[in-house]
Scaffold this active site. Structure first.
Site, PDB file in Angstrom:
ATOM      1  N   ILE A 112      51.515 101.600  16.712  1.00 15.92           N
ATOM      2  CA  ILE A 112      51.732 102.194  18.036  1.00 15.92           C
ATOM      3  C   ILE A 112      50.991 101.328  19.051  1.00 15.92           C
ATOM      4  O   ILE A 112      49.772 101.146  18.957  1.00 15.92           O
ATOM      5  CB  ILE A 112      51.230 103.647  18.101  1.00 15.92           C
ATOM      6  CG1 ILE A 112      51.782 104.459  16.921  1.00 15.92           C
ATOM      7  CG2 ILE A 112      51.612 104.275  19.434  1.00 15.92           C
ATOM      8  CD1 ILE A 112      53.290 104.479  16.823  1.00 15.92           C
ATOM      9  N   PRO A 114      49.845 100.189  22.957  1.00 14.92           N
ATOM     10  CA  PRO A 114      49.575 100.798  24.257  1.00 14.92           C
ATOM     11  C   PRO A 114      50.173 100.001  25.422  1.00 14.92           C
ATOM     12  O   PRO A 114      50.392  98.788  25.307  1.00 14.92           O
ATOM     13  CB  PRO A 114      48.048 100.784  24.335  1.00 14.92           C
ATOM     14  CG  PRO A 114      47.684  99.525  23.595  1.00 14.92           C
ATOM     15  CD  PRO A 114      48.688  99.428  22.462  1.00 14.92           C
ATOM     16  N   CYS A 248      39.676  99.606  27.056  1.00 16.87           N
ATOM     17  CA  CYS A 248      38.977 100.888  26.900  1.00 16.87           C
ATOM     18  C   CYS A 248      37.475 100.713  26.700  1.00 16.87           C
ATOM     19  O   CYS A 248      36.712 101.674  26.842  1.00 16.87           O
ATOM     20  CB  CYS A 248      39.574 101.696  25.759  1.00 16.87           C
ATOM     21  SG  CYS A 248      39.533 100.857  24.155  1.00 16.87           S
TER      22      CYS A 248
END
Length: 521
Positions: A112, A114, A248
């Site tokens: 997955i 981002p 992040c």
């Protein structure tokens, strides 16, 4: 055919093809695996600038220069680290205890990807998956489908030309949250590597599959009173402005000891940081964080000038970041949370103790297990900060995003940063190919079982264990230490080392007990 039905069928087709390709590739030798990976790295590195351009155009987030650096890091620098890593056959041997470790691939991995790092993360996951002889099917973010697909196409074409089977690496062409969930639920998927928002990571954990998930970061940077102030401020600005704050692990809050606040303020002015106060601060807080407490997606990865304009005011064109003073941490202080933009919360404290406590509360509010930074030359302050802050990456005197991924530190180079069980992840490590292999252990008998039972087994194993990376760490008899077939002679007083270790442990326990007494007193 309905688009949703097409997406579901594509997931099934891609997973079936990837599973078959992986079965073939699982028989590859280490040399064949490395040949394929080297070709992928070379192709990805060459396309770094093109992919950065495409990512910025597709997502309208970040900037081309920094995305180019991330693409280069996720190919060339990553490969420098993993090139000689053994991921095929026997990868470790403990000759003393007659244990061998054999690497086996996990199988089909669902990746997955981002929207914040749509090309660098895609290439990184492709390289570490193939290095460990796994297949990878990628689900891109709906807003980044084009650039992620191009990154995977480049990886896949290079892999095939170097000898990998077709469809070992692929990217879904109809991206959506539902498609991602369909991929994660597919029976052929053996492992999920989920990087993204809270919702998609929670969906991964709800899939019933093993998951390596990456949690949010809310990184505090504490400039302690002994720090090299100018370097510390420069590092914080470098980290926060990088790709407009999209990583992040970028700094989200700056904590400053009041005894050096004047010097820090002067250094921030030299770096041209824009202070936001009064009515402008109120406008910025209202625009960036909704009444429901969610971050406005319009500010993610945008320049500070653009964010200011959207909030209704202007800042100088050369300001790299905006700084906003906050009086506390939590829902009542909107900008004390993760911001994914070049906006930095600012705090002052009266002591090192207060600074560490504040840093710990910021991590607890939105970044448990992730990353925290201290700028200091005081080893005791660094030790206290490390022990009391709930992050698994403690960085010292370096920009946070660069240090956390191993660019400016000795940490393992990676773009997936585990946040441990505190952050809802299965690991607190930087993710490498060694996290994507199963370990088969072969143990030969070392103690025979007779009528009287096993004698001496526990003593012979005293003090030995194997780390996650299968490098045996053990107490050896003094004098001779054997590592594989190489012998070297040492004189080791093991009893003295035991006493030192026990004394050190007792000193830590005494210090912790004393600190607890102060807290409750």
């Amino acid at each position: 055919m309905d688009k949703d039905l097409l997406a579901r069928q594509e997931v099934r087709d891609f997973c079936e093809a990837a599973q078959e390709a992986q079965h073939h590739f699982s028989e590859a030798t280490q040399a064949q695996v490395d040949q394929v990976c080297a070709a992928m790295v070379k192709a990805g590195f060459r396309a770094s600038r093109k992919l950065a351009d495409l990512a910025v155009t597709s997502t309208r987030m970040g900037n081309v220069e920094d995305k180019t650096l991330k693409n280069e890091f996720s190919t060339r620098d990553l490969w420098d680290f993993v090139r000689d890593m053994k991921t095929v056959g026997v990868i470790a041997q403990d000759r003393r205890h007659k244990v061998s470790v054999i690497a086996e691939p996990m199988g089909l991995i669902a990746g997955i990807i981002p929207v914040t790092n749509p090309t660098s993360t895609a290439m990184y996951k492709a390289i570490i998956s193939v290095k460990s002889r796994n297949a990878l099917v990628v689900s891109p973010h709906p807003f980044a489908g084009k650039c992620t697909a191009e990154a995977i196409r480049i990886m896949a074409e290079a892999a095939i030309k170097a000898g990998a089977p077709e469809r070992l690496i692929s990217c879904l062409s109809i991206p959506s949250n539902e498609t991602a969930k369909e991929l994660m639920r597919n029976p052929s998927v053996n492992l999920i590597m989920a990087t993204g928002g809270k919702g998609i990571v929670q969906a991964a954990h709800s899939s019933g599959k093993p998951v390596i998930g990456v949690g949010p970061g809310n990184v505090p940077a504490f400039i302690e009173k002994s720090a090299d102030v100018r370097k510390a401020v420069r590092d914080v600005i470098i980290g926060k402005k990088f790709d407009y704050g999209l990583i992040c692990s970028a700094e989200n809050a700056l904590i400053v000891d009041r005894s050096i606040e004047k010097r820090v303020s002067e250094a921030l002015r030299e770096e041209k940081a824009a202070w936001i106060r009064g009515a402008e601060r109120e406008s910025l807080e209202k625009y960036m964080v909704t009444q429901a407490g969610a971050l406005n997606p319009r500010v993610v990865g945008r320049s500070p000038q653009r964010i200011a304009a959207m909030a209704g005011f202007e800042i100088p064109e050369d300001a790299p970041v905006m700084i906003v003073e906050q009086e506390g941490v939590g829902d009542d202080y909107p900008l004390s949370r993760e911001k994914l933009s070049p906006v930095l919360a600012y705090y002052t404290v009266g002591s090192t103790e207060e600074g560490i406590a504040l840093a710990a509360s910021i991590v607890d509010y939105g970044g448990k297990g992730h990353t925290a930074v201290i700028h200091s030359t005081d080893e005791d302050a660094v030790s206290q900060f490390s022990r009391r802050t709930g992050a698994f990456r403690i960085l010292v005197n370096t920009p946070a995003p660069h240090g956390s991924v191993g660019y400016t530190t000795g940490l393992d180079p990676a773009l997936s940063l585990g946040s441990g069980t505190w952050g809802g992840s299965i690991t607190s490590d930087n993710i490498t190919p060694l996290h994507l292999i199963n370990r088969k252990r072969v143990g030969w008998e070392t103690e025979s079982v007779g009528p009287g039972g096993i004698k001496g087994a526990s003593k012979s194993r005293r003090g030995s264990y194997s780390r996650y990376d299968d490098q045996p760490v053990q107490k050896q008899p003094a004098k001779s230490v054997s590592v594989d077939s190489t012998e070297r002679t040492e004189t080791v007083d093991l009893e003295k080392l035991d006493r030192i270790a026990e004394d050190f442990t007792r000193s830590l326990q005494t210090k912790e007990s004393s600190e607890q007494t102060k807290k409750t007193g």
